[in-house]
Each structure stands twice: as structure tokens, then as C-alpha cells.
Design a protein around this motif. Structure first.
Motif, PDB file in Angstrom:
ATOM      1  N   GLN A  12       0.830  -1.207   0.000  1.00 58.01           N
ATOM      2  CA  GLN A  12       0.000   0.000   0.000  1.00 58.01           C
ATOM      3  C   GLN A  12       0.864   1.258   0.000  1.00 58.01           C
ATOM      4  O   GLN A  12       0.568   2.225  -0.704  1.00 58.01           O
ATOM      5  CB  GLN A  12      -0.938   0.012   1.206  1.00 58.01           C
ATOM      6  CG  GLN A  12      -1.906   1.168   1.203  1.00 58.01           C
ATOM      7  CD  GLN A  12      -2.825   1.162  -0.013  1.00 58.01           C
ATOM      8  OE1 GLN A  12      -3.415   0.135  -0.325  1.00 58.01           O
ATOM      9  NE2 GLN A  12      -2.927   2.280  -0.704  1.00 58.01           N
ATOM     10  N   ALA A  13       1.935   1.267   0.757  1.00 58.04           N
ATOM     11  CA  ALA A  13       2.831   2.425   0.777  1.00 58.04           C
ATOM     12  C   ALA A  13       3.457   2.656  -0.595  1.00 58.04           C
ATOM     13  O   ALA A  13       3.560   3.793  -1.058  1.00 58.04           O
ATOM     14  CB  ALA A  13       3.914   2.246   1.842  1.00 58.04           C
ATOM     15  N   GLN A  14       3.849   1.571  -1.278  1.00 59.74           N
ATOM     16  CA  GLN A  14       4.419   1.712  -2.626  1.00 59.74           C
ATOM     17  C   GLN A  14       3.364   2.222  -3.592  1.00 59.74           C
ATOM     18  O   GLN A  14       3.631   3.070  -4.438  1.00 59.74           O
ATOM     19  CB  GLN A  14       4.991   0.383  -3.112  1.00 59.74           C
ATOM     20  CG  GLN A  14       5.674   0.467  -4.458  1.00 59.74           C
ATOM     21  CD  GLN A  14       6.939   1.296  -4.433  1.00 59.74           C
ATOM     22  OE1 GLN A  14       7.846   1.017  -3.667  1.00 59.74           O
ATOM     23  NE2 GLN A  14       7.011   2.328  -5.246  1.00 59.74           N
ATOM     24  N   ARG A  37       6.109  16.599   0.794  1.00 59.13           N
ATOM     25  CA  ARG A  37       6.242  16.098   2.162  1.00 59.13           C
ATOM     26  C   ARG A  37       5.683  14.677   2.264  1.00 59.13           C
ATOM     27  O   ARG A  37       6.281  13.803   2.891  1.00 59.13           O
ATOM     28  CB  ARG A  37       5.525  17.020   3.151  1.00 59.13           C
ATOM     29  CG  ARG A  37       6.293  18.294   3.468  1.00 59.13           C
ATOM     30  CD  ARG A  37       5.683  19.031   4.642  1.00 59.13           C
ATOM     31  NE  ARG A  37       4.307  19.442   4.382  1.00 59.13           N
ATOM     32  CZ  ARG A  37       3.947  20.593   3.815  1.00 59.13           C
ATOM     33  NH1 ARG A  37       4.881  21.447   3.438  1.00 59.13           N
ATOM     34  NH2 ARG A  37       2.676  20.890   3.634  1.00 59.13           N
ATOM     35  N   ARG A  38       4.541  14.453   1.634  1.00 56.84           N
ATOM     36  CA  ARG A  38       3.935  13.120   1.644  1.00 56.84           C
ATOM     37  C   ARG A  38       4.857  12.117   0.949  1.00 56.84           C
ATOM     38  O   ARG A  38       5.031  10.986   1.420  1.00 56.84           O
ATOM     39  CB  ARG A  38       2.577  13.152   0.958  1.00 56.84           C
ATOM     40  CG  ARG A  38       1.913  11.797   0.859  1.00 56.84           C
ATOM     41  CD  ARG A  38       0.461  11.846   1.243  1.00 56.84           C
ATOM     42  NE  ARG A  38      -0.231  10.591   0.985  1.00 56.84           N
ATOM     43  CZ  ARG A  38      -0.180   9.531   1.781  1.00 56.84           C
ATOM     44  NH1 ARG A  38       0.536   9.567   2.887  1.00 56.84           N
ATOM     45  NH2 ARG A  38      -0.848   8.430   1.483  1.00 56.84           N
ATOM     46  N   LEU A  42       6.348   8.742   2.617  1.00 60.35           N
ATOM     47  CA  LEU A  42       6.138   7.437   1.992  1.00 60.35           C
ATOM     48  C   LEU A  42       7.464   6.771   1.630  1.00 60.35           C
ATOM     49  O   LEU A  42       7.611   5.556   1.773  1.00 60.35           O
ATOM     50  CB  LEU A  42       5.254   7.578   0.755  1.00 60.35           C
ATOM     51  CG  LEU A  42       3.783   7.866   1.046  1.00 60.35           C
ATOM     52  CD1 LEU A  42       3.071   8.308  -0.222  1.00 60.35           C
ATOM     53  CD2 LEU A  42       3.107   6.658   1.663  1.00 60.35           C
ATOM     54  N   SER A  43       8.418   7.569   1.160  1.00 61.51           N
ATOM     55  CA  SER A  43       9.742   7.020   0.839  1.00 61.51           C
ATOM     56  C   SER A  43      10.375   6.395   2.073  1.00 61.51           C
ATOM     57  O   SER A  43      10.924   5.286   2.016  1.00 61.51           O
ATOM     58  CB  SER A  43      10.651   8.118   0.281  1.00 61.51           C
ATOM     59  OG  SER A  43      10.172   8.575  -0.951  1.00 61.51           O
ATOM     60  N   TRP A  47      11.248   2.456   2.190  1.00 65.29           N
ATOM     61  CA  TRP A  47      12.653   2.063   2.279  1.00 65.29           C
ATOM     62  C   TRP A  47      13.067   1.607   3.672  1.00 65.29           C
ATOM     63  O   TRP A  47      14.016   0.855   3.819  1.00 65.29           O
ATOM     64  CB  TRP A  47      13.553   3.191   1.788  1.00 65.29           C
ATOM     65  CG  TRP A  47      13.404   3.355   0.316  1.00 65.29           C
ATOM     66  CD1 TRP A  47      12.642   4.288  -0.328  1.00 65.29           C
ATOM     67  CD2 TRP A  47      13.969   2.540  -0.702  1.00 65.29           C
ATOM     68  NE1 TRP A  47      12.699   4.098  -1.687  1.00 65.29           N
ATOM     69  CE2 TRP A  47      13.511   3.034  -1.944  1.00 65.29           C
ATOM     70  CE3 TRP A  47      14.814   1.436  -0.680  1.00 65.29           C
ATOM     71  CZ2 TRP A  47      13.872   2.463  -3.153  1.00 65.29           C
ATOM     72  CZ3 TRP A  47      15.176   0.884  -1.898  1.00 65.29           C
ATOM     73  CH2 TRP A  47      14.715   1.393  -3.111  1.00 65.29           C
ATOM     74  N   GLY A  48      12.333   2.063   4.697  1.00 64.49           N
ATOM     75  CA  GLY A  48      12.677   1.671   6.060  1.00 64.49           C
ATOM     76  C   GLY A  48      11.827   0.544   6.612  1.00 64.49           C
ATOM     77  O   GLY A  48      11.893   0.236   7.798  1.00 64.49           O
TER      78      GLY A  48
END
Length: 81
Positions: A12-14, A37-38, A42-43, A47-48
Motif C-alpha cells: 500500500q505504501a508503494q 512532504r507526503r 512514503l519514501s 525504504w525503512g
């Protein structure tokens, strides 16, 4: 690499990340500062994500597979009425 099973929140984040990128690429995007900013949040979420520390997520190919999976889901969703 065989097909990976990605956590739902990571997928979902991707998906959201792609949507924000598309919004920023629009001819005259609105609220670009908020979109940027969003995108940064999300990045960091993508990535984390802890999945990348697991055995299945350690391969660089897993990150590519995630992007391919989300893009294919988007194409399939766009093709249905």
C-alpha cells in the motif's frame, strides 16, 4: 528470484508513493509542498520497512519485484470498469 509475498502495508505504501509521484507529474500540480512532504514520508516508510531486513527482502531484486507487482496491479485495476 521467486515471487515474494510482500506485507500489505508495504504494498500500500508503494502504491501511494506511485500515486503521489503521478500527482506531482501533472501539468499544474496543486499543493506541491504537501505532496513533496507526503512523498518523503512514503519514501521513508517504503525504504525503512522491516521487510527489507528479513531473509526474503535482503535481495535488491525484491525491491524491483515490489515495484513491478504494484505497477501490474495498477494496470489490472485500470483495465476493469
Amino acid at each position: 528470484m521467486g515471487p515474494a509475498t510482500f506485507p500489505h502495508d508495504l504494498v500500500q505504501a508503494q502504491r501511494d508513493w506511485f500515486a503521489v509521484c503521478e500527482a506531482l507529474a501533472a501539468p499544474r500540480p496543486h499543493a506541491t509542498a504537501a505532496l513533496r512532504r507526503r512523498l518523503m514520508r512514503l519514501s521513508a516508510r517504503v525504504w525503512g520497512h522491516p521487510f527489507w531486513s528479513s531473509g526474503r527482502g535482503r535481495s535488491p531484486a525484491a525491491r524491483v519485484e515490489l515495484r513491478r507487482l504494484v505497477r501490474s496491479q495498477q494496470r489490472e485495476g485500470a483495465g476493469t470498469p
